[in-house]
Write a protein that holds these residues in place. Structure first.
Motif, PDB file in Angstrom:
ATOM      1  N   UNK A 117      16.743 -21.472  39.027  1.00 18.69           N
ATOM      2  CA  UNK A 117      15.391 -21.718  38.526  1.00 18.69           C
ATOM      3  C   UNK A 117      14.374 -21.302  39.573  1.00 18.69           C
ATOM      4  N   UNK A 118      13.159 -21.041  39.102  1.00 20.51           N
ATOM      5  CA  UNK A 118      12.110 -20.569  40.012  1.00 20.51           C
ATOM      6  C   UNK A 118      10.738 -20.855  39.431  1.00 20.51           C
ATOM      7  N   UNK A 119       9.766 -20.919  40.320  1.00 22.67           N
ATOM      8  CA  UNK A 119       8.367 -21.045  39.934  1.00 22.67           C
ATOM      9  C   UNK A 119       7.528 -20.292  40.955  1.00 22.67           C
ATOM     10  N   UNK A 120       6.623 -19.444  40.458  1.00 22.08           N
ATOM     11  CA  UNK A 120       5.652 -18.766  41.325  1.00 22.08           C
ATOM     12  C   UNK A 120       4.278 -19.080  40.756  1.00 22.08           C
ATOM     13  N   UNK A 121       3.388 -19.622  41.592  1.00 16.91           N
ATOM     14  CA  UNK A 121       2.067 -20.006  41.098  1.00 16.91           C
ATOM     15  C   UNK A 121       1.051 -19.989  42.224  1.00 16.91           C
ATOM     16  N   UNK A 122      -0.223 -20.021  41.853  1.00 15.06           N
ATOM     17  CA  UNK A 122      -1.258 -20.175  42.867  1.00 15.06           C
ATOM     18  C   UNK A 122      -1.076 -21.554  43.493  1.00 15.06           C
ATOM     19  N   UNK A 123      -1.210 -21.627  44.806  1.00 14.28           N
ATOM     20  CA  UNK A 123      -0.784 -22.836  45.519  1.00 14.28           C
ATOM     21  C   UNK A 123      -1.630 -24.060  45.176  1.00 14.28           C
ATOM     22  N   UNK A 124      -2.922 -23.860  44.934  1.00 13.00           N
ATOM     23  CA  UNK A 124      -3.796 -25.026  44.818  1.00 13.00           C
ATOM     24  C   UNK A 124      -4.372 -25.222  43.417  1.00 13.00           C
ATOM     25  N   UNK A 136      11.138 -19.742  35.642  1.00  8.11           N
ATOM     26  CA  UNK A 136      12.517 -19.591  35.167  1.00  8.11           C
ATOM     27  C   UNK A 136      13.164 -20.978  35.176  1.00  8.11           C
ATOM     28  N   UNK A 137      13.586 -21.440  34.002  1.00 13.47           N
ATOM     29  CA  UNK A 137      14.305 -22.720  33.898  1.00 13.47           C
ATOM     30  C   UNK A 137      13.610 -23.846  34.656  1.00 13.47           C
ATOM     31  N   UNK A 138      12.331 -24.041  34.372  1.00 12.99           N
ATOM     32  CA  UNK A 138      11.543 -24.982  35.182  1.00 12.99           C
ATOM     33  C   UNK A 138      11.954 -26.443  34.995  1.00 12.99           C
ATOM     34  N   UNK A 139      12.675 -26.763  33.920  1.00 17.46           N
ATOM     35  CA  UNK A 139      13.097 -28.156  33.731  1.00 17.46           C
ATOM     36  C   UNK A 139      14.549 -28.387  34.141  1.00 17.46           C
ATOM     37  N   UNK A 140      15.175 -27.364  34.731  1.00 15.23           N
ATOM     38  CA  UNK A 140      16.570 -27.464  35.182  1.00 15.23           C
ATOM     39  C   UNK A 140      16.681 -28.401  36.383  1.00 15.23           C
ATOM     40  N   UNK A 181      -3.602 -18.438  48.488  1.00 12.83           N
ATOM     41  CA  UNK A 181      -2.187 -18.720  48.736  1.00 12.83           C
ATOM     42  C   UNK A 181      -1.395 -18.870  47.437  1.00 12.83           C
ATOM     43  N   UNK A 182      -0.137 -18.431  47.466  1.00 10.72           N
ATOM     44  CA  UNK A 182       0.769 -18.654  46.340  1.00 10.72           C
ATOM     45  C   UNK A 182       2.010 -19.403  46.824  1.00 10.72           C
ATOM     46  N   UNK A 183       2.537 -20.228  45.938  1.00  6.30           N
ATOM     47  CA  UNK A 183       3.759 -20.989  46.202  1.00  6.30           C
ATOM     48  C   UNK A 183       4.909 -20.339  45.439  1.00  6.30           C
ATOM     49  N   UNK A 184       6.027 -20.118  46.126  1.00  2.63           N
ATOM     50  CA  UNK A 184       7.240 -19.605  45.494  1.00  2.63           C
ATOM     51  C   UNK A 184       8.358 -20.609  45.748  1.00  2.63           C
ATOM     52  N   UNK A 185       8.937 -21.136  44.665  1.00  7.31           N
ATOM     53  CA  UNK A 185      10.040 -22.089  44.771  1.00  7.31           C
ATOM     54  C   UNK A 185      11.244 -21.461  44.088  1.00  7.31           C
ATOM     55  N   UNK A 186      12.349 -21.319  44.826  1.00  9.95           N
ATOM     56  CA  UNK A 186      13.585 -20.780  44.249  1.00  9.95           C
ATOM     57  C   UNK A 186      14.719 -21.759  44.528  1.00  9.95           C
ATOM     58  N   UNK A 187      15.507 -22.034  43.495  1.00 12.24           N
ATOM     59  CA  UNK A 187      16.637 -22.951  43.614  1.00 12.24           C
ATOM     60  C   UNK A 187      17.920 -22.249  43.196  1.00 12.24           C
TER      61      UNK A 187
END
Length: 219
Positions: free
Chosen positions: A13-20, A28-32, A188-194
Motif C-alpha cells: 500500500x502507498x499514499x502520496x500527498x501534499x504534506x500539510x 494504493x490500498x489505503x485501508x490495508x 512539501x509532499x509526504x510519501x508513505x510506502x508499506x
C-alpha cells in the motif's frame, strides 16, 4: 491499467500527498492493515516529547530512534514511564489523532501486532510536522555520535537536499516500510510506502513515486 501509473512497485500500500493539506497524488490500498515495524517509533517520539520532561538524555534517545532506528533507545524511553503505561499513552494518542485503524503492543515495532494503514500513518506524520517538527529534523542528520562512536544514518535519503525527514521500518512480516517528506517547488509532499518486497527496494520505490508525482502533477 493506467498507462501513466508508476511502474516497478512491489509495495502492499502507498499514499502520496501534499504534506500539510489533503491534496492526494497517488494512493494504493489505503485501508490495508499492515505491520508498522519501526514506523512505530514515530509515535514513541511523540509520546516521549509530550510525557517525559525535557532533558538532553530524552532528546538523545529520540535522535537515536530517528537516525539509527535504535530499539534499545525506544525501550529506554518507554521504561522511563513504565512500558505498559507508555503503550497505553501511544494507543491513546492514536485515538486522539483519529487513527482508528491503528494499534500498538510494543514501543519499538518488533511486534507484528503494531498495525496501521497509510491513511492513519499520514495523520501522525501531519501532526508531527505541525506540532513536533524536530522529530523529522533529527532524522535528516547524516550521522550521529554515541559516546566515542559515530554511526551513519540508516536512511539512504539522509543528506539529499530535498529530504525533509522520514522514518524507516523493516521486519520479516512487514518487509520494507518507509515514510518520507520531500520538498518540491510547490511545497512539501509526504510519501508513505508499506511492504516493499526487499528491504533496499523501499528507497527505490519511494523514488519512483517521487519522480512520477513531480512529473505527472508538475510540482
Amino acid at each position: 491499467a493506467d498507462e501513466d501509473a508508476p511502474h516497478g512497485l512491489t509495495i502492499s500500500s502507498a499514499l502520496v500527498k501534499s504534506a500539510l493539506d489533503n491534496r492526494i497524488f497517488y494512493e494504493l490500498n489505503t485501508s490495508q492493515h499492515w505491520p508498522l515495524a519501526s514506523l512505530t517509533k514515530l509515535m514513541n517520539a511523540v509520546v516521549a516529547l509530550e510525557n517525559i520532561p525535557a532533558s538532553e538524555t530524552r532528546d538523545a534517545l529520540i535522535r537515536r530512534m530517528m537516525v539509527l532506528s535504535d530499539n534499545s533507545a525506544a525501550n529506554t524511553l518507554a521504561e522511563t514511564l513504565g512500558v505498559e503505561q507508555y503503550i497505553l499513552l501511544m494507543n491513546a494518542k492514536a485515538q486522539a489523532l483519529n487513527m482508528r485503524q491503528t494499534g500498538f503492543s510494543d514501543a519499538n515495532g518488533l511486534s507484528y501486532l503494531n498495525q496501521s494503514t497509510v491513511t492513519d500513518i499520514d495523520k501522525l506524520v501531519t501532526y508531527i510536522l505541525i506540532r513536533h517538527p524536530e522529530i523529522f529534523a533529527y532524522s535528516r542528520a547524516p550521522s550521529i555520535s554515541i559516546g566515542t562512536l559515530t554511526r551513519d544514518n540508516i536512511n539512504e535519503f539522509a543528506g539529499r537536499s530535498n529530504f525533509l525527514g522520514g522514518k524507516t521500518g523493516f521486519t520479516d512480516e512487514a518487509n520494507g516500510n518507509l515514510v518520507t517528506i520531500f520538498s518540491t517547488a510547490s511545497g512539501p509532499i509526504t510519501i508513505i510506502t508499506l511492504g516493499s518486497k526487499a528491504r533496499e527496494d523501499r528507497f527505490k520505490e519511494t523514488d519512483i513515486l517521487f519522480e512520477w508525482t513531480t512529473r505527472h502533477f508538475k510540482l
